[in-house]
Design an enzyme around this catalytic site. Structure first.
Site, short mmCIF file in Angstrom:
data_model
loop_
_atom_site.label_atom_id
_atom_site.label_comp_id
_atom_site.label_asym_id
_atom_site.label_seq_id
_atom_site.Cartn_x
_atom_site.Cartn_y
_atom_site.Cartn_z
N ASP A 16 0.84 -1.21 0.00
CA ASP A 16 0.00 0.00 0.00
C ASP A 16 0.87 1.25 0.00
OD1 ASP A 16 -2.42 -1.31 -0.19
OD2 ASP A 16 -2.58 -1.61 1.96
N LYS A 62 0.38 -7.83 -2.88
CA LYS A 62 -0.91 -7.31 -3.37
C LYS A 62 -0.72 -5.88 -3.87
CE LYS A 62 -4.48 -5.88 -0.64
NZ LYS A 62 -5.08 -4.64 -1.16
N ASP A 67 -5.69 -6.17 -6.81
CA ASP A 67 -6.91 -5.95 -6.03
C ASP A 67 -7.61 -4.68 -6.52
OD1 ASP A 67 -8.78 -5.72 -3.96
OD2 ASP A 67 -7.31 -5.04 -2.48
N LEU A 68 -8.35 -4.82 -7.64
CA LEU A 68 -9.02 -3.64 -8.21
C LEU A 68 -10.53 -3.68 -8.02
CD1 LEU A 68 -6.98 -3.04 -11.51
CD2 LEU A 68 -6.63 -2.06 -9.25
N LYS A 69 -11.04 -4.74 -7.45
CA LYS A 69 -12.47 -4.84 -7.10
C LYS A 69 -13.37 -4.31 -8.22
CE LYS A 69 -11.71 -4.46 -2.10
NZ LYS A 69 -10.26 -4.13 -2.04
N HIS A 120 -16.32 -3.79 -10.89
CA HIS A 120 -17.78 -3.88 -10.82
C HIS A 120 -18.35 -3.16 -12.04
CE1 HIS A 120 -21.68 -3.18 -8.26
NE2 HIS A 120 -21.83 -4.07 -9.22
N ASP A 121 -18.85 -3.93 -13.03
CA ASP A 121 -19.39 -3.29 -14.24
C ASP A 121 -20.32 -4.28 -14.93
OD1 ASP A 121 -19.69 -1.54 -16.52
OD2 ASP A 121 -17.74 -0.68 -16.01
N PRO A 126 -21.49 -7.22 -17.51
CA PRO A 126 -20.72 -8.44 -17.77
C PRO A 126 -19.64 -8.28 -18.85
CG PRO A 126 -23.01 -9.01 -17.44
CD PRO A 126 -22.95 -7.50 -17.42
N THR A 173 -18.01 -5.63 -19.95
CA THR A 173 -16.89 -4.77 -19.55
C THR A 173 -16.06 -5.41 -18.45
OG1 THR A 173 -18.29 -2.89 -20.10
CG2 THR A 173 -16.34 -2.42 -18.78
N THR A 191 -15.55 -4.92 4.34
CA THR A 191 -15.53 -4.98 5.81
C THR A 191 -15.94 -3.64 6.42
OG1 THR A 191 -13.14 -4.78 5.58
CG2 THR A 191 -13.98 -6.92 6.20
N ARG A 243 -4.01 -9.37 12.43
CA ARG A 243 -3.08 -8.60 13.25
C ARG A 243 -2.28 -9.51 14.17
NH1 ARG A 243 -3.46 -5.53 10.01
NH2 ARG A 243 -4.04 -3.35 10.01
N GLN A 281 -8.68 -1.54 11.30
CA GLN A 281 -9.31 -2.86 11.18
C GLN A 281 -10.10 -3.11 12.46
OE1 GLN A 281 -9.47 -4.47 8.51
NE2 GLN A 281 -7.60 -4.27 7.30
N GLY A 295 -0.84 -5.86 5.65
CA GLY A 295 -0.15 -4.66 5.18
C GLY A 295 0.71 -4.03 6.25
N ARG A 296 0.12 -3.09 6.99
CA ARG A 296 0.90 -2.25 7.91
C ARG A 296 1.71 -3.01 8.96
NH1 ARG A 296 -4.25 1.44 8.62
NH2 ARG A 296 -5.09 -0.65 8.21
O1 C5P Z 1 -2.56 -2.65 6.66
P1 C5P Z 1 -3.59 -3.74 6.66
O2 C5P Z 1 -3.06 -5.08 7.14
O3 C5P Z 1 -4.86 -3.33 7.39
O4 C5P Z 1 -3.95 -3.93 5.13
C1 C5P Z 1 -4.99 -4.79 4.68
C2 C5P Z 1 -5.10 -4.70 3.18
O5 C5P Z 1 -6.23 -5.47 2.79
C3 C5P Z 1 -5.32 -3.29 2.64
O6 C5P Z 1 -4.68 -3.22 1.35
C4 C5P Z 1 -6.83 -3.20 2.47
O7 C5P Z 1 -7.21 -2.34 1.45
C5 C5P Z 1 -7.17 -4.65 2.09
N1 C5P Z 1 -8.55 -5.05 2.38
C6 C5P Z 1 -9.12 -4.97 3.66
N2 C5P Z 1 -10.43 -5.34 3.86
C7 C5P Z 1 -11.16 -5.78 2.82
C8 C5P Z 1 -10.61 -5.88 1.54
C9 C5P Z 1 -9.28 -5.49 1.35
O8 C5P Z 1 -8.44 -4.59 4.60
N3 C5P Z 1 -12.41 -6.18 3.04
#
Ligand code: C5P
Length: 233
Positions: free
Chosen positions: A14, A35, A62-64, A66-67, A69, A71, A118, A180, A189, A209-210
């Site tokens: 990220d 990712k 991870d571009l999620k 939504h369009d 079918p 496209t 989430t 975590r 989160q 991520g973090r």
């Molecule tokens: O830093 P962290 O561990 O919270 O990063 C989680 C990653 O997962 C981020 O890139 C976030 O956009 C992605 N993500 C998420 N919850 C979702 C879908 C994707 O946290 N439902």
């Protein structure tokens, strides 16, 4: 350390530029799967994905999407040609959209559905989106639709994995953010599990991520998580 277990941790890159990716990866020699989200993809483009693949990494784009079918299928075809390992789109686009998208991807790409974000809670689901029932019921409904469309799995909270596997079977993949390690800050989160708990619950891939990227020793943080899950895997 087994590569098979290391590949179950997807590190969320990220950051906003290819220079930052370079710095991050130089500090993460043990990482196998990364990712690329919207911020990075929209600022660096498809070339970055190709260069990550050329380095021998697995890549989740991870571009999620939504369009309609046609496209959505075209988008998935273009991304699949980059050699991505995982791609995703919103299940709320419906069965035909997911089926057409699935037909458009080829090896090694696996297509994953996004169920409810989430960030969507009960109030948002019922009052803003107009979907009755609980968040979990909606997640399971979308997951079953994704399975019917031939998708490989869904993104969900680790807290939903047990119900997901019961509804869709053990081979339907659960990709879980919201992880975590013990003692690390939860940040934004809300409903988290530790890596070992998430693996025990049945998660196939953990998106983290973090807790890795923002650690002063990112590779050490990654290896510590690996050690923790290797006991469970
Ligand atoms: O830093 P962290 O561990 O919270 O990063 C989680 C990653 O997962 C981020 O890139 C976030 O956009 C992605 N993500 C998420 N919850 C979702 C879908 C994707 O946290 N439902």
């Amino acid at each position: 350390m087994s590569d098979v277990v290391a590949e179950r941790i997807i590190v969320a890159l990220d950051v906003g530029s290819k220079e930052e990716v370079e710095t991050a990866l130089n500090r993460l020699p043990s990482v196998k799967f990364v990712k690329v989200g919207m911020e990075l993809f929209f600022s660096t483009g498809p070339d970055l994905v190709r260069s990550l693949k050329d380095r021998g990494l697995k890549v989740f784009v991870d571009l999620k999407v939504h369009d309609i079918p046609n496209t959505a299928a075209g988008a998935m075809r273009s991304l699949s040609r980059l050699g991505c390992d995982l791609l995703n789109l919103h299940c709320s686009g419906g069965l035909e959209m997911m089926q057409r998208a699935q037909e458009a991807v080829s090896e090694p790409t696996k297509l994953i559905g996004v169920t409810q974000l989430t960030s969507t809670n009960q109030t948002i689901l019922n009052e803003q989106l107009g979907i009755p029932g609980t968040v979990e019921a909606s997640v399971l409904n979308y997951a079953k639709l994704a399975k019917q469309a031939g998708l490989a799995g869904v993104v969900c909270s680790p807290l939903e994995v047990t119900a997901l596997k019961e509804a869709c079977g053990p081979d339907f993949l659960a990709i879980t953010p919201g992880v975590r390690p013990q003692g690390s800050a939860s940040q934004d989160q809300k409903r988290t599990m530790t890596p070992a708990e998430a693996i025990r619950a049945g998660s196939d891939y953990l998106v983290i991520g973090r807790p890795i990227m923002a650690n002063s020793d990112p590779n050490g943080a990654f290896l510590k998580i690996l050690e923790e899950i290797e006991v469970e895997a």
